[in-house]
Design an enzyme around this catalytic site. Structure first.
Site, PDB file in Angstrom:
ATOM      1  N   GLN A  51       0.520  -1.344   0.472  1.00 10.70           N
ATOM      2  CA  GLN A  51       0.033   0.000   0.108  1.00 10.70           C
ATOM      3  C   GLN A  51       0.700   1.833   0.027  1.00 10.70           C
ATOM      4  O   GLN A  51       0.279   2.238  -0.220  1.00 10.70           O
ATOM      5  CB  GLN A  51      -0.876   0.291   1.065  1.00 10.70           C
ATOM      6  N   CYS A  92     -11.032   0.461   3.325  1.00 11.23           N
ATOM      7  CA  CYS A  92      -9.609   0.382   3.077  1.00 11.23           C
ATOM      8  C   CYS A  92      -8.610   1.436   3.115  1.00 11.23           C
ATOM      9  O   CYS A  92      -9.157   2.427   1.563  1.00 11.23           O
ATOM     10  CB  CYS A  92      -9.273  -0.711   1.586  1.00 11.23           C
ATOM     11  N   LEU A  93      -7.523   1.734   2.447  1.00 10.38           N
ATOM     12  CA  LEU A  93      -6.485   3.320   3.075  1.00 10.38           C
ATOM     13  C   LEU A  93      -6.860   2.990   0.927  1.00 10.38           C
ATOM     14  O   LEU A  93      -6.126   4.097   0.494  1.00 10.38           O
ATOM     15  CB  LEU A  93      -5.836   3.471   3.182  1.00 10.38           C
ATOM     16  N   HIS A 135      -7.548  -8.838   7.085  1.00  8.56           N
ATOM     17  CA  HIS A 135      -7.064  -7.679   5.416  1.00  8.56           C
ATOM     18  C   HIS A 135      -6.013  -7.559   5.480  1.00  8.56           C
ATOM     19  O   HIS A 135      -5.597  -7.450   4.267  1.00  8.56           O
ATOM     20  CB  HIS A 135      -7.826  -6.367   6.012  1.00  8.56           C
ATOM     21  N   GLU A 136      -4.935  -7.532   6.242  1.00  6.96           N
ATOM     22  CA  GLU A 136      -3.460  -7.258   6.107  1.00  6.96           C
ATOM     23  C   GLU A 136      -3.081  -8.434   5.528  1.00  6.96           C
ATOM     24  O   GLU A 136      -2.058  -8.290   4.426  1.00  6.96           O
ATOM     25  CB  GLU A 136      -2.906  -6.921   7.418  1.00  6.96           C
TER      26      GLU A 136
HETATM   27 ZN    ZN Z   1      -6.511  -2.203   3.059  1.00  7.37          ZN
END
Ligand code: ZN
Length: 176
Positions: A51, A92-93, A135-136
Site C-alpha cells: 500500500q 481500505c486506505l 485484511h492485511e
Molecule cells: Zn486495506
C-alpha cells in the site's frame, strides 16, 4: 521518520503477492517506522507494504483505542482460523473515502510472523484485531477486501472510485 506515499487502486502492486523478507537490517527497522507513521497519518488501523509501493511482506497494525500500540508483522501467515464468522463494515486506505458493505471474516485467527530481528512469534487475535490481520494478510497476497463482496457491490465501489479519480485529475488540471 517519513510519511510514505500511498498507492491506490488500480496500481498493479496492490494485486501482487509480496516477497518474503530475508534481510533484517536497519533499513527494515526504518521502513517499519515509516509505515507506522504513515498508518497514523492516514488514520488507518493497519497498513501493508504494497500500500506504500513496497513489495516486501511487511504489515503494521494498531487496533488500540489510544492509538499507542503499533505492532509489526514480518512475513505474517494465518496458521489457524476459526469456523465462526463475523460480519462487519470494512474500509481500505487503497480505496479511500469508500466504505463497503459488510465483509465476512473469521472471528478468531492465529498468526505466525517474524519481528524486526527475524524472531518468530505467534498471536491469537479476535474480532477487530482478527479482522484487521486477515485484511492485511490479504493485501500481502495481492487481495483486496472488495474481492469478498458480490460482483455487483465490487462494480459499484470501483465505479465510484473511478469517478473520484477523474474528478481529482480534472481539479489538478484546472490548477495548472
Ligand atoms: Zn486495506
Amino acid at each position: 521518520m517519513a510519511r510514505l506515499k500511498m498507492t491506490t487502486v488500480p496500481e498493479k502492486i496492490l494485486r501482487e503477492v509480496a516477497t518474503p523478507v530475508t534481510v533484517f537490517d536497519d533499513e527494515l527497522v526504518q521502513f517499519a517506522r515509516d509505515m507506522i507513521e504513515t498508518m497514523y497519518a492516514e488514520k488507518g488501523i493497519g497498513l501493508a507494504a504494497n500500500q506504500v509501493g513496497d513489495s516486501r511482506a511487511v504489515a503494521v497494525v494498531d487496533v488500540s483505542e489510544e492509538r499507542d500500540n503499533p505492532l509489526i508483522f514480518i512475513n505474517p501467515v494465518i496458521v489457524e482460523i476459526s469456523e465462526e464468522l463475523e460480519e462487519s463494515d470494512e474500509g481500505c486506505l487503497s480505496l479511500p473515502t469508500l466504505f463497503s458493505g459488510p465483509v465476512w471474516r473469521a472471528k478468531k485467527v492465529k498468526v505466525k510472523a517474524q519481528n524486526l530481528q527475524g524472531e518468530f512469534f505467534e498471536v491469537e487475535a479476535e474480532e477487530l484485531y482478527a479482522r484487521c490481520l486477515q485484511h492485511e494478510v490479504d493485501h500481502l497476497n495481492g487481495k483486496l477486501y472488495i474481492d469478498h463482496l458480490s460482483r455487483l457491490k465490487q462494480e459499484r465501489i470501483l465505479k465510484k472510485w473511478e469517478r473520484i479519480l477523474r474528478e481529482r485529475k480534472r481539479e489538478i488540471e484546472a490548477e495548472k
